[in-house]
Design a protein around this motif. Structure first.
Motif, PDB file in Angstrom:
ATOM      1  N   THR A 152       0.800  -1.226   0.000  1.00 34.63           N
ATOM      2  CA  THR A 152       0.000   0.000   0.000  1.00 34.63           C
ATOM      3  C   THR A 152       0.831   1.274   0.000  1.00 34.63           C
ATOM      4  OG1 THR A 152      -0.133   0.264   2.403  1.00 34.63           O
ATOM      5  CG2 THR A 152      -1.824  -1.128   1.347  1.00 34.63           C
ATOM      6  N   GLY A 153       2.098   1.210   0.403  1.00 35.78           N
ATOM      7  CA  GLY A 153       2.875   2.435   0.549  1.00 35.78           C
ATOM      8  C   GLY A 153       2.249   3.351   1.582  1.00 35.78           C
ATOM      9  N   ALA A 154       1.739   2.779   2.656  1.00 31.58           N
ATOM     10  CA  ALA A 154       0.890   3.483   3.619  1.00 31.58           C
ATOM     11  C   ALA A 154       1.542   4.666   4.319  1.00 31.58           C
ATOM     12  CB  ALA A 154       0.388   2.495   4.677  1.00 31.58           C
ATOM     13  N   TYR A 155       2.837   4.793   4.286  1.00 31.25           N
ATOM     14  CA  TYR A 155       3.460   5.896   5.019  1.00 31.25           C
ATOM     15  C   TYR A 155       3.492   7.193   4.208  1.00 31.25           C
ATOM     16  CZ  TYR A 155       7.706   5.568   2.252  1.00 31.25           C
ATOM     17  OH  TYR A 155       8.600   5.587   1.220  1.00 31.25           O
ATOM     18  N   MET A 156       3.047   7.134   2.942  1.00 25.29           N
ATOM     19  CA  MET A 156       3.041   8.339   2.127  1.00 25.29           C
ATOM     20  C   MET A 156       1.791   8.354   1.232  1.00 25.29           C
ATOM     21  SD  MET A 156       6.119   7.261  -0.567  1.00 25.29           S
ATOM     22  CE  MET A 156       6.473   8.913  -0.989  1.00 25.29           C
ATOM     23  N   PRO A 195      -2.186   4.234 -12.104  1.00 23.60           N
ATOM     24  CA  PRO A 195      -1.814   5.615 -11.756  1.00 23.60           C
ATOM     25  C   PRO A 195      -3.037   6.525 -11.818  1.00 23.60           C
ATOM     26  CG  PRO A 195      -1.125   5.093 -13.994  1.00 23.60           C
ATOM     27  CD  PRO A 195      -1.680   3.827 -13.405  1.00 23.60           C
ATOM     28  N   PRO A 196      -2.957   7.657 -11.120  1.00 25.94           N
ATOM     29  CA  PRO A 196      -4.082   8.594 -11.156  1.00 25.94           C
ATOM     30  C   PRO A 196      -4.099   9.351 -12.486  1.00 25.94           C
ATOM     31  CG  PRO A 196      -2.288   9.538  -9.918  1.00 25.94           C
ATOM     32  CD  PRO A 196      -1.874   8.137 -10.275  1.00 25.94           C
ATOM     33  N   VAL A 198      -0.219   8.929  -4.581  1.00 33.41           N
ATOM     34  CA  VAL A 198       0.279   9.619  -5.777  1.00 33.41           C
ATOM     35  C   VAL A 198       1.793   9.787  -5.685  1.00 33.41           C
ATOM     36  CG1 VAL A 198       0.217  11.785  -7.086  1.00 33.41           C
ATOM     37  CG2 VAL A 198      -1.910  10.800  -6.196  1.00 33.41           C
ATOM     38  N   ASP A 199       2.282  10.193  -4.505  1.00 35.79           N
ATOM     39  CA  ASP A 199       3.721  10.373  -4.307  1.00 35.79           C
ATOM     40  C   ASP A 199       4.463   9.042  -4.381  1.00 35.79           C
ATOM     41  OD1 ASP A 199       3.242  13.096  -3.954  1.00 35.79           O
ATOM     42  OD2 ASP A 199       3.109  12.905  -1.774  1.00 35.79           O
ATOM     43  N   ALA A 200       3.865   7.996  -3.804  1.00 35.01           N
ATOM     44  CA  ALA A 200       4.499   6.671  -3.829  1.00 35.01           C
ATOM     45  C   ALA A 200       4.646   6.168  -5.265  1.00 35.01           C
ATOM     46  CB  ALA A 200       3.684   5.683  -2.989  1.00 35.01           C
TER      47      ALA A 200
END
Length: 189
Positions: free
Chosen positions: A133-137, A157-158, A140-142
């Protein structure tokens, strides 16, 4: 993750990196990298931000990480003794274990009957969460940073404005009408 400032901090970081790498293996960051076993050619949990997530206030584990790392190294010393393994004392005990032994020890620690199971399961969950999940950021940035887990999973991607819109329904059909008070950004009014 910023460089460790003390031997104690360096031991904690290396141990937690080795644990996260045992859960979602990655490639070595440099040739002499001891924390990462290097059993994968892709970025694993550490490259995906496992330590950043573990150390975040939102995770609720940061105050316990030093103790968990110490306990993990104690378990690794006992495991090594029980299995006739000589440990390299220049690195933390868990880091000194080869990948297969790290896996076996983690399996023992997360077994139903292990009295400390919940603490180890929490570390496993955060290691997985960082990767998938890339939960710490912000997502979009991840994605922009090339997050290894999100890219491997094929996370879409968005749009150019940083928002996700899905022109085709994921189930192949419309599930419900949009609420009449929904704003242009998709939020309820």
């Amino acid at each position: 993750m910023e460089p460790a400032t003390s031997d104690e901090e360096q031991t904690k970081v290396m141990t937690l990196e080795a644990f996260a790498d045992t859960i979602v293996p990655g490639n070595k960051r440099w040739p002499g990298d001891r924390a990462i076993a290097g059993v994968s050619s892709d970025g694993g949990s550490v490259a995906a931000g496992a330590l950043e997530l573990l150390n975040s206030d939102a995770g609720g584990l940061s105050q316990w990480l030093g103790g968990l790392a110490g306990m993990l190294n104690g378990h690794a010393q006992n495991y090594a003794k029980d299995n006739g393994i000589s440990l390299d004392e220049s690195v933390p005990a868990f880091v000194s274990l080869d990948y297969d032994d790290r896996v076996e020890l983690v399996l023992q620690l997360t077994a139903w009957e292990h009295p400390e199971r919940q603490g180890w399961v929490n570390l496993v969950m955060f290691s997985n969460m960082a990767w998938d999940t890339g939960a710490y950021m912000h997502t979009v940035d991840a994605l922009a940073a090339g997050h290894p887990g999100l890219l491997t999973l094929g996370f879409a991607p968005p749009d150019a404005d940083g928002l996700w819109r899905f022109p085709h329904y994921s189930y192949g059909r419309k599930l419900a009408e949009i609420h009449p008070n929904t704003t242009e950004t998709g939020s309820p009014a």
